[in-house]
Scaffold this motif. Sequence first.
Motif, PDB file in Angstrom:
ATOM      1  N   TYR A   9      42.818  30.671  46.540  1.00  0.00           N
ATOM      2  CA  TYR A   9      42.948  31.732  45.631  1.00  0.00           C
ATOM      3  C   TYR A   9      41.637  32.536  45.337  1.00  0.00           C
ATOM      4  O   TYR A   9      41.560  33.688  45.543  1.00  0.00           O
ATOM      5  CB  TYR A   9      43.814  31.470  44.296  1.00  0.00           C
ATOM      6  N   TYR A  12      41.751  35.430  47.556  1.00  0.00           N
ATOM      7  CA  TYR A  12      42.471  36.490  47.081  1.00  0.00           C
ATOM      8  C   TYR A  12      42.109  37.112  45.776  1.00  0.00           C
ATOM      9  O   TYR A  12      42.381  38.381  45.770  1.00  0.00           O
ATOM     10  CB  TYR A  12      44.038  35.873  46.826  1.00  0.00           C
ATOM     11  N   PHE A  24      45.155  41.206  42.840  1.00  0.00           N
ATOM     12  CA  PHE A  24      45.087  39.700  42.431  1.00  0.00           C
ATOM     13  C   PHE A  24      44.282  39.657  41.357  1.00  0.00           C
ATOM     14  O   PHE A  24      43.082  40.004  41.370  1.00  0.00           O
ATOM     15  CB  PHE A  24      44.675  38.978  43.850  1.00  0.00           C
TER      16      PHE A  24
END
Length: 113
Positions: free
Chosen positions: A39, A43, A73
Motif C-alpha cells: 500500500y 498505492y 488512495f
Amino acid sequence: MDRHEKKRLRDYIGEHLDVSRTRLTDDEARFLSDFLDEYDATYKGRTETRTTSRVGWSSDGKYTRRETFTDTFTDDVGIRQDYEYQDDDGQSGASTNVITDARGILNWFGDRT
C-alpha cells in the motif's frame, strides 16, 4: 491454505480494513494481504480521474451532462471516490464515498479488470 494461515491473514487484514460480515476466499485473502503489504509504496496518494459526457432527457428537453470520477488512495488504507457532474443547463452536484472495508476494496479492483 490451512485454517490457521487464513485466520492469521484475516486478522492482519482486519488491522487495516473492516472485515466484519465478510467472507473471504483464499485468493481474496492473499490479494488483500499483498495489497496491504504494497500500500505505502504502490498505492498511497495515487489518483485516477475519468471524465465522461453523455446526453440525457428531462421534462425540459435534451441536456448534456459532463461527469468526473476521481478515485484517490488515502493516507490511511482506503479509497476516496469523488463524483461531480455539470449539466449544460446549469445543474451541478457532487458526492464523496470512502471505501474502508475489505469487500469494497475487492469490488473496486474487480470493476477495473
